[in-house]
Design an enzyme around this catalytic site. Structure first.
Site, PDB file in Angstrom:
ATOM      1  N   VAL A   1      10.107  23.173  31.442  1.00 19.91           N
ATOM      2  CA  VAL A   1      11.327  23.967  31.481  1.00 19.91           C
ATOM      3  C   VAL A   1      11.884  24.049  30.064  1.00 19.91           C
ATOM      4  O   VAL A   1      12.052  23.016  29.409  1.00 19.91           O
ATOM      5  CB  VAL A   1      12.350  23.289  32.418  1.00 19.91           C
ATOM      6  CG1 VAL A   1      13.684  23.990  32.365  1.00 19.91           C
ATOM      7  CG2 VAL A   1      11.804  23.224  33.834  1.00 19.91           C
ATOM      8  N   CYS A   2      12.190  25.251  29.593  1.00 21.97           N
ATOM      9  CA  CYS A   2      12.723  25.425  28.233  1.00 21.97           C
ATOM     10  C   CYS A   2      14.102  24.770  28.115  1.00 21.97           C
ATOM     11  O   CYS A   2      15.014  25.077  28.888  1.00 21.97           O
ATOM     12  CB  CYS A   2      12.852  26.901  27.896  1.00 21.97           C
ATOM     13  SG  CYS A   2      13.738  27.199  26.352  1.00 21.97           S
TER      14      CYS A   2
END
Lengths: 97, 130, 120, 130, 97, 120
Positions: free
Chosen positions: B77-78
């Protein structure tokens, strides 16, 4: 290259935009599959494009939208496995979001 | 062949995550490898363990976590997108003075460089979004 | 490190959605990884680099400055679709950064040469 | 005049929440009343207290909560939309067996009937979405 | 009635769709304000519509997009307070999402 | 309780996004509150009520059945835009529920009569 289109041709310019790039392979998915349906205003455009583009459409999305009985001649149907193959066969792909 | 997948929209609202999931399953069924699934933009909302979809509906977060665990997938997940949108793990909770986490296992939060690395390492990167 | 060709394609207008800004973050990171990065602006994406964004009234950060910093990151291959500009009554002079204006077919060719195309 | 506002998209991704906020401020500045702000679809993501936007960016959740507290606004999050998307208060946490909450004060989770009621009670209902 | 349009006329059919309803008041906001810019392919369409529709556009969105110097004659600009007034003046409003 | 006229307008295709389904939830609740509810389908929204959705392959719940239950909730004012149907090569026979096919101008008039119009 493989152009992946997930937008309805009646709602967004994605298909028009791809066609202007000249040639290649198009995979219609999600709401993009409406471009493959016979009888609508988009039919002549897609038919004309078949000279320069190979047109595929994702069967599960076609069935979901109730247009399985009106897919245009010349549109090649694939399932998710066929989608994977198309990505593998083409060095470059682009999702036209 | 080595695939990477980018998911750019959240669960339920857009079909993008559904298609990405079906695509990922098909990649694995064909014997290909998935180097990484990267979640960007609203895609980070796929990684919350707090969803409770209706009983008769698919459970998108659970589907991702089960697929990841069964196939040892790297689900990233960024961090910048996650901060904007409130997806938090233990590290982020402490760093940003929050009082709770919501990240589901086995998602992990990391930098956008992980997307570029996925592009470099994989033979193909496919984007699912809106 | 392996170098690949990354093209980031912008087709959406700025501010109405965040995609343009988050695309720019991808460009900067790809450049930091010393990849061969290019950008293409088509359709409403050309509005991203229209000059003179004054965003005080909507209280959203303008990112014109970040576009102008692209050169410092060695991102100089910036392609703009001629037809998209014309349809919107714009010319290269209206843009905040120097660009290469190309026909759509020419842009299609550049896309085809890439290893990775990320469209926003 | 009595206004109601429906917010249908999440923070940052779409400008809809920004415009809704500016509109709400203008409604109040003109001396009108806001009967309710209702959050539906991805709009429920406006109600998480776990966001940490960049320092130089607006804090959308904080803006809503401050406006609500200063003007005693009723900010309601649709329960069905919230369940699908992982927005949880104490009651939802217990009912659905979750281990954390993320709802910011003074948002409250309630049924879609609250939107219809807002439509009935207010003179005007305005929708902000995508 | 008041039609609120927040979509670019080059990307979505919202403006076309409203114009077909016949008459009323239109407020362009967010990406919808591009319809108010001179010189583009949409200009003749909006000009023609001015007979049946009163056209407003939101100034902060116009300024954000750098088109303040090319707003078409006949487009009335409002700020958020003016937006509120338009909603108050019209019994019914619709956001064309 | 006060009764108001609520119109729910659908302009988006089904499944690609959730808006159509969540719009239907609004319709059902408005009906439960005994409001004067109508629905209008325009543009890609007409696809929402196209017959024969088979969604097993995409693993998303089809909601054709819910549309057919609208009558039980006394939601019978269902308007469809003639031009949107024609553009897509559809007729009223292709739809899963009985509807009133109207010109866009006629639909515009019905919109104008409402107290509240919610478009999805």
């Amino acid at each position: 290259m493989l152009h992946i289109i997930n937008k309805s041709p009646y709602d967004r310019p994605a298909l028009d935009s791809v066609l202007k790039t000249g040639e290649g392979t198009i995979l219609l998915i999600e709401d993009g599959v409406y471009a493959a349906a016979k009888g609508g205003a988009v039919e002549p455009k897609l038919k004309a494009a078949m000279g320069n583009f190979k047109i595929y459409a994702l069967t599960p999305d076609i069935e979901a939208r109730g247009i399985a009985d009106r897919v245009m001649d010349g549109v090649l149907q694939v399932d998710y496995a066929g989608f994977v193959d198309l990505v593998a066969e083409n060095k470059t792909n682009q999702s036209w979001l | 062949m080595k695939f990477a997948i980018l998911v750019s929209e959240g669960p339920y609202t857009h079909q993008a995550t559904d298609t990405a999931y079906q695509f990922a399953k098909a990649v694995l069924a064909k014997g290909h490898e998935i180097f990484r699934v990267f979640f960007y933009h609203d895609g980070v909302y796929n990684a919350t363990r707090l969803t409770t979809p209706p009983q008769d509906d698919r459970n998108i977060v659970k589907r991702w976590t089960e697929l990841a665990k069964a196939n040892n997938l790297d689900m990233v997940v960024c961090v910048a997108a996650a901060q904007r949108r409130g997806i938090v793990d233990d590290g982020e909770m402490q760093r940003n003075g929050k009082d709770a986490t919501n990240l589901a296992e086995p998602f992990r939060i990391s930098g956008l460089g992980q997307l570029i690395e996925a592009g470099i390492q994989a033979d193909r990167l496919v984007v699912f979004g809106d | 490190m392996t170098t690949k060709q990354f093209m980031i394609v912008n087709r959406k207008a700025p501010y109405g959605t965040i995609y343009g800004w988050e695309a720019l973050e991808v460009v900067l990171i790809a450049a930091a990884f010393e990849q061969d990065v290019s950008m293409a602006f088509l359709d409403d994406g050309v509005y991203q680099i229209k000059k003179g964004h004054q965003t005080k009234g909507i209280e959203i950060k303008a990112f014109e400055k970040t576009f102008r910093a692209l050169e410092d990151y060695d991102v100089t291959k910036i392609y703009v679709d001629q037809e998209s500009l014309a349809e919107r009554g714009l010319t290269a002079d209206d843009l905040t950064i120097p660009v290469e204006v190309l026909s759509r077919a020419e842009i299609g060719k550049r896309m085809e040469e890439q290893d990775i195309v990320l469209a926003f």
